[in-house]
Design an enzyme around this catalytic site. Structure first.
Site, short mmCIF file in Angstrom:
data_model
loop_
_atom_site.label_atom_id
_atom_site.label_comp_id
_atom_site.label_asym_id
_atom_site.label_seq_id
_atom_site.Cartn_x
_atom_site.Cartn_y
_atom_site.Cartn_z
N SER A 71 0.83 -1.21 0.00
CA SER A 71 0.00 0.00 0.00
C SER A 71 0.86 1.26 0.00
CB SER A 71 -0.92 0.01 1.23
OG SER A 71 -1.76 -1.11 1.22
N THR A 237 13.71 4.68 10.70
CA THR A 237 14.73 3.65 10.86
C THR A 237 14.32 2.39 10.12
OG1 THR A 237 15.29 4.58 13.00
CG2 THR A 237 16.03 2.32 12.59
N CYS A 324 -16.73 -6.20 3.33
CA CYS A 324 -17.59 -5.56 4.30
C CYS A 324 -17.07 -4.15 4.54
CB CYS A 324 -17.59 -6.35 5.60
SG CYS A 324 -18.96 -5.92 6.65
C1 LIG Z 1 -2.02 -7.11 -0.83
C2 LIG Z 1 -2.02 -6.14 -1.96
C3 LIG Z 1 -1.67 -4.80 -1.77
C4 LIG Z 1 -1.38 -4.23 -0.41
O1 LIG Z 1 -0.17 -4.70 0.12
P1 LIG Z 1 0.11 -4.52 1.70
O2 LIG Z 1 1.52 -4.95 1.86
O3 LIG Z 1 -0.85 -5.41 2.39
O4 LIG Z 1 -0.09 -3.08 2.02
C5 LIG Z 1 -1.64 -3.96 -2.86
N1 LIG Z 1 -1.93 -4.41 -4.09
C6 LIG Z 1 -2.26 -5.69 -4.32
C7 LIG Z 1 -2.55 -6.14 -5.71
C8 LIG Z 1 -2.33 -6.61 -3.27
O5 LIG Z 1 -2.66 -7.85 -3.51
#
Ligand SMILES: *Cc1c(COP(=O)(O)O)cnc(C)c1O
Length: 396
Positions: A71, A237, A324
């Site tokens: 993310s 860090t 949800c």
């Molecule tokens: C899981 C996922 C994310 C988010 O990754 P995180 O490390 O959980 O923040 C973004 N894009 C896709 C396609 C994902 O499958």
């Protein structure tokens, strides 16, 4: 029988990644920014991990920025392209309708700040069309962001072709490759990828760590301000134990990738054949251009949430086509994007298998899903309306 079939949501950490993480917490606990030897050894270890990870996607070590996951990497990539574009008066962004929310919600925020976004359709097969991409490109397009593989229906996008088109037009190309890194071969140079997001917990690494690849020459914009870590582009860090474990997990994931994928694809197709036998059901997304571990089905006349609970009671962890949000059950934007109507999208099931899946486990899954779907339909008012002809079946 206990079967974990939700690897697209997260994966179990590998033994080697756990060992590495533990070792690093015990041994390499120094702050990589400190000048004494314990700190400097940690810094060396950090750079070792960076070089290993860069090597896997054919990038250079300095093109890798460590983040807290997929993310954050997505957010930073979009902010980078948007701010750089704006300086040149370019404020148009092209993406697709079925991106992860880390992309779609960031695009919404950019729209509120004066950017214009075009979302390409993904059609019934769940794949963007390169002619439609090319037609959407404008003088003021500063970014194309299209995921490598979809997290719900597993469809693989024509990334190399998209990369070539973007390079030809001088537009930055970012891809959310969170579902692909460690699972599909990636070569950022050959595929003309300018930015790429990845997350360790999707390839048997720890949660809360990932990376963003940014091709050299692109000015990286900060999401997190503070100290000068990551060459001043991502303060805080460094999570060295997590980063080292991510490098270890990635190395393991890409070893024997072809063999593992061939096995998973065989079981995937076996599952698809088995589940296709359930009346009024359909596979979601292209049957061929899809991740070796992804099976996604819609069953008419039931609700996905209840399938999950009943499958859980049979030892199977899976996921549904609904999310949800704020108490209400919204059908998945991905299933809606491939043209599934609300009712059908609600009765959807995603199975994301791991490389250790066996034929016996697949048989247990097929038998359980058949049983559960039949059971739920036996008291579903929607199913009754469908069978009594008061409503038309959509899935044949
Ligand atoms: C899981 C996922 C994310 C988010 O990754 P995180 O490390 O959980 O923040 C973004 N894009 C896709 C396609 C994902 O499958």
């Amino acid at each position: 029988m206990q079967i974990y079939a939700d690897n697209a949501a997260t994966t179990k950490m590998s033994e080697a990644a756990i060992r590495t993480m533990t070792e690093y917490m015990q041994t390499w606990y120094g702050n990589p920014s400190s000048l004494y030897r314990i700190g400097q050894r940690a810094k060396e270890k950090l750079e070792e991990a960076r070089a290993e990870i860069a090597g896997v996607i054919n990038a250079e070590p300095r093109e890798i920025i460590f983040t807290s996951g997929g993310s954050e990497a997505d957010n930073q990539a979009l902010l980078t392209a948007a701010l750089n574009g704006k300086k040149k008066g370019k404020t148009h962004i092209i993406s697709s309708a079925f991106e992860h929310h880390a992309i779609l919600h960031t695009l919404k925020k950019l729209e509120k700040n004066g950017f214009e976004v075009t979302l390409l359709p993904v059609h019934e097969n769940g794949i963007v069309r390169t002619d439609e991409l090319e037609a959407a490109i404008r003088e003021d397009t500063c970014l194309v962001t299209i995921m490598t593989a979809n997290n719900e229906i597993g469809t693989i996008q024509p990334v190399s072709e998209i990369g070539a088109i973007c390079r030809k037009h001088g537009i930055v190309f970012h891809t959310d490759a969170v579902q692909a890194v460690g699972h599909l071969p990636i070569d950022v140079k050959a595929q003309n990828i300018d930015m790429l997001s990845a997350s360790a917990h999707k390839f048997h690494g720890p949660k809360g760590v990932g990376f963003l690849y940014v091709r050299k020459g692109i000015l990286i914009q900060n999401l997190i301000e503070g100290g000068a870590q990551e060459r001043g582009k991502r303060a805080g860090t460094e999570n060295l134990p997590g980063i080292a474990a991510m490098a270890e997990a990635l190395k393991e994931s890409v070893a024997d990738m072809e063999k593992k994928n061939a096995h998973m694809a065989e079981i995937r197709d076996y599952l698809i054949r088995g589940l296709s036998g359930i009346p009024h059901s359909a596979l979601n997304g292209d049957a061929e251009q899809r991740l070796p571990g992804n099976v996604n089905f819609s069953f008419e006349g039931i609700e996905g949430e209840s399938i999950l609970i009943l499958l859980d009671m049979r030892g199977i962890s899976a996921s549904s086509g609904s999310a949800c949000t704020s108490g209400a059950l919204d059908p998945s934007h991905v299933l809606l994007a491939i043209g599934r109507i609300h009712d059908v999208a609600h009765g959807s099931l995603r199975l994301s298998i791991g490389e250790d899946i066996t034929k016996e486990e697949a048989d247990h899954i097929i038998g359980s899903v058949r049983e559960v779907v039949e059971h739920l339909r036996s008291f579903s008012p929607v199913w009754r309306d469908l069978t009594e002809g008061k409503k038309e079946f959509i899935l044949k």
